[in-house]
Design an enzyme around this catalytic site. Structure first.
Site, PDB file in Angstrom:
ATOM      1  N   LYS B 256       0.882  -1.175   0.000  1.00 54.67           N
ATOM      2  CA  LYS B 256       0.000   0.000   0.000  1.00 54.67           C
ATOM      3  C   LYS B 256       0.912   1.214   0.000  1.00 54.67           C
ATOM      4  CE  LYS B 256      -3.782   2.303   2.354  1.00 54.67           C
ATOM      5  NZ  LYS B 256      -3.920   3.134   1.167  1.00 54.67           N
ATOM      6  N   ARG B 261      -3.911   8.461  -4.770  1.00 53.70           N
ATOM      7  CA  ARG B 261      -4.605   7.593  -5.724  1.00 53.70           C
ATOM      8  C   ARG B 261      -4.806   8.373  -7.025  1.00 53.70           C
ATOM      9  NH1 ARG B 261      -8.414   3.468  -4.257  1.00 53.70           N
ATOM     10  NH2 ARG B 261      -8.654   2.173  -6.116  1.00 53.70           N
TER      11      ARG B 261
END
Lengths: 245, 568
Positions: B256, B261
């Protein structure tokens, strides 16, 4: 087609009179002259403007419609002297207005008229009372009212025209009898108006010797005056403040 | 065209309903009545939005602008409107009351036509659109006048909902779920079909219009479109990732990344980039556009990934550095050179005209690998991130620690068989990351809230303690994590401690109350006198057992900060 020459100050005043209502307008051009009908975004004030061919030093036109950003044109006229002559020529293919003033040549891009609000429908109103007065008197009353309120009452009782503003604590009133007015058609009239709009409208009206006010009770006011020595006319229609039901 | 009154009446009715079945029925009734051209607008309106989220269009009407318009429409002063908002706690109720009062409201010319035209739903939208699009000299005035027009052309009841819509806060409790069900009910199609159409279009307005026009068939034809962002699939924190992996037998494990994003749309040579909130950030990131154009070997594709800001050695930088890149409007090129970005791609939703979201993760992965060419140029890079399919918990643990050591947030645990579900947060994507820390901090300032929180203190400035000087050093503001009841209680407590001093809306509060605050990260910041700021601060509770001097000292803040750095 449009090819015209006009005094810079006259054009400046005309643009300023329209700028009271909107930022962008559709100019309707014909052989007889130029006309505009526009309503402000709040649908509270309307301007009906016409400048006939005689107002121009030179005027040659076919029927067409162009879209103008008033801020842009008033910016460039800001640099002109009062006595300058402004020459304008429309290039229809490129949708540009070529403007020549005081030795400077501007190429002004026009707006697509279809992106500007269409001409408004003008309500048919019976306005029984007419008051004709000097533009300066009107402006003085509005200026005084601005100091204490944001709206102003205008009306006629008997043979006296009055303008009155009430603030939270203070009040100002200007009365004008038949002898102080240029003309009066008396009747029942009393309406309240926002000074937001009146303050702007009286600026161009200030220069006019004769301003005609047409009034009713809780009804819009029509404010008319001539420009360009009678070769043009400006009318404002302003909706009142009324108690809703 | 449909009268706005229909909309207002529906709002009025559902405001009083608590059950969602009845609410759905009323919304369905409204959607059925509205003409197809107005259906997208109405669908968005009822969900408290004027423009679809993905369009990137902002309404941008603030409270002060709205108060001004209401003042001009009604003749009431801005002060009295503000006072009324404080008592009612609601701009809608305020507009209703103000316009109903026996005062002389501004009339419009419509009043003087024989038939006064009714305000339609599309006209409300048009006025909002104009207000949002105007810019430059005099634009404030045009915004106000367009709103004023709406207030003067509507009944007080309609004005109530216009005012709330202007702040995109309708307060009728209608969310995506209700609208989805209402579309199904109104146009007699199955909820699953509506849901699927929504997932691929990310716009219930488009879905509603298609359902009305062509029913089932039209809905099934709706697909993902290039350059219209899709909702991102989201992950949830799992309290017990190990158990979940055992359930899945094998899971796909990925790092992660500590970045932002990003959704990439490539169409021929044109590339568009959208942020997590689906804002168009293409112009701020020319380097990414360039690298995607060169190394994504597809005619058209929609990709999902994480953009990470790195230093010259390719090590990740703090999260705020990537945000600096996303928000940059000027000197974009220069910033691109000084903060290089690594683009880690981990999913694909669309390839060469084909929608892939219904394929299992493993299949999508193959498609992704087939069209992305990994490449490193200086510190800039584009790559499909590493993925390990395993059920071996020790290996998972090892990957987790590697990710943390590399300066990233933790790991993602994905179900290899799962489809890509736009906008969904579910068990198919889980994240594992270190628990948030908490700090005990002293309340030293407070601000009045907006909207529903108008008569409450909605945001609190918190500070750590500096024992050497006995001073309290500010470190951030917290407003999330507080429920309504707590907010009332806190307001009462803090009001008694408030001095008159105010800077930019923040009132000074005598340091007495200690909050326990959770956060995700500490950042260096010139904005607060501690020199630090909290990222994602969240109220946990009041430490009634602690005096302000027992709050965490600035030294502890420094310690937590340097521990974070060690992880890098």
């Amino acid at each position: 087609m449009l090819k015209a020459a006009i005094n810079a100050e006259l054009l400046k005043d005309s643009i300023a009179a329209l700028a009271v209502i909107v930022d962008e307008v559709r100019f309707k051009i014909s052989q007889e002259g130029i006309s505009v009908k526009a309503v402000d975004p709040a649908n509270v004030a309307m301007g009906i403007f016409e400048l006939r061919a005689e107002a121009f030093d030179e005027y040659n036109a076919d029927e067409c419609e162009i879209g103008i950003d008033l801020n842009k044109i008033s910016d460039l006229l800001g640099l002109a002297d009062k006595t300058d002559t402004v020459k304008m020529e429309l290039d229809e293919n490129s949708q540009k207005l070529l403007i020549d003033v005081g030795g400077l040549s501007y190429t002004l891009s026009l707006l697509d008229p279809s992106t500007i609000r269409a001409e408004p429908r003008v309500p048919q109103l019976e306005l029984p009372v007419k008051v004709v007065l000097n533009g300066l008197d009107l402006r003085r009353a509005v200026k005084a009212s601005e100091k204490i309120s944001d709206h102003m009452l205008m009306g006629v009782s008997d043979d006296t025209f009055y303008m009155e503003a009430k603030g939270d604590t203070d009040k100002v009133r200007l009365e004008m009898g038949r002898d102080q007015l240029i003309d009066l058609k008396s009747g029942d009239a009393c309406s309240l108006f926002s000074l937001d709009y009146l303050s702007e409208i009286v600026k161009p009206a200030n220069k006019a010797n004769e301003v005609t006010l047409s009034l009713g009770r809780d009804f819009p006011i029509l404010i008319d005056f001539e420009i360009a020595n009678g070769a043009g006319k400006v009318s404002y229609l302003l909706a009142p403040r009324i108690e809703s039901d | 065209m449909t009268s706005f009154n229909e909309f207002a009446e529906t709002c009025k009715a559902i405001e009083k309903i608590s059950g969602s079945i009845e609410t759905t029925r009323r919304v369905a009734e409204l959607l059925r009545k509205v003409e197809v051209e107005e259906l997208p607008l109405t669908t968005h309106f009822i969900m408290s939005e004027v423009f679809p989220a993905w369009s990137g269009k902002q309404l941008g009407i603030g409270t002060s602008l709205l108060y001004m318009a209401l003042s001009k429409a009604s003749g009431a002063s801005v002060k009295s409107i503000e006072a009324l908002v404080r008592t009612t706690g609601d701009i809608g109720e305020t507009a209703l009351l103000i316009l109903k009062e026996k005062r002389k409201n501004q009339a419009t010319f419509s009043t003087f036509f024989e038939e006064e035209p009714e305000l339609s739903i599309s006209e409300v939208y048009e006025r909002f659109r104009k207000a949002s699009e105007v810019s430059g000299k005099g634009s404030q005035n045009v915004k106000i006048k367009n709103l004023q027009y709406l207030f003067n052309s509507s009944s007080p009841r309609e004005a109530k909902y216009i005012a709330r819509l202007a702040l995109e806060e309708l307060r009728v409790g209608v969310g995506e779920g209700v609208v989805r069900d209402a579309i199904a009910k109104a146009f007699d199609v199955r909820v699953e079909v509506v849901e699927h159409a929504y997932m691929v279009t990310n716009d219930l307005g488009i879905v509603a219009a298609a359902a009305k026009e062509g029913g089932l068939e039209a809905l099934q034809k709706l697909g993902i479109e290039i350059n219209r962002p899709i909702k991102l699939m989201l992950s949830q924190i799992s309290p017990d990732v190990e158990a979940e992996i055992r359930d899945m037998k094998e899971a796909a494990i990925e790092w992660k990344f500590d970045g932002a994003r990003i959704q990439v749309h490539k169409n021929g040579d044109s590339v568009m980039l959208f942020s997590r909130k689906l804002e168009n950030v293409t112009n701020s990131l020319p380097d990414l556009v360039d690298i995607v154009r060169k190394h994504v070997k597809a005619e058209s594709a929609i990709l999902d990934g994480e953009a990470v800001a790195v230093d010259e050695k390719g090590k990740p930088r703090a999260f705020q550095e990537i945000l600096k890149r996303f928000r940059r409007k000027y000197d974009v090129e220069e910033k691109a050179a000084s903060i290089p970005i690594q683009l880690n791609l981990f999913d694909i939703m669309y390839l060469n005209g084909r929608t892939l979201i219904d394929l299992p993760l493993l299949e999508r992965r193959k498609a992704l690998l087939s069209c992305v060419e990994n490449s490193v140029e200086n510190s800039r890079s584009i790559a499909v991130d590493e993925q390990v399919i395993t059920g071996d918990l020790e290996l998972v643990e090892k990957i987790y620690h590697e990710a943390l050591r590399a300066g990233h947030e933790g790991i993602m645990v994905k179900n290899p068989e799962s489809v890509y579900s736009p906008g969904k947060r579910g068990k198919n994507w889980l994240k594992k990351k270190p628990l948030m820390e908490t700090l005990d901090l002293v309340v030293v300032g407070a601000e009045w809230g907006f909207g529903r929180r108008a008569n409450l203190l909605g945001s609190y400035t918190v500070a750590c303690y500096e024992p050497d000087t006995s001073r309290f050093l500010r470190i951030g503001k917290v407003g999330t994590g507080i429920n309504d009841e707590q907010l009332k209680e806190l307001t009462d407590m803090v009001l008694g401690l408030m001095g008159g001093e105010e800077v930019k809306g923040v009132f000074t509060v005598r340091p007495e109350i200690v909050f326990e605050i959770a956060f995700e990260e500490i950042q260096k910041s010139p904005n607060y006198d501690s020199g630090y700021a909290l990222r994602f601060p969240r109220f946990i509770g009041i430490r009634l057992d602690k005096s302000p001097e027992e709050a965490d000292p600035v030294q502890r803040v420094e310690r937590v900060y340097s521990q974070q750095l060690k992880r890098l």
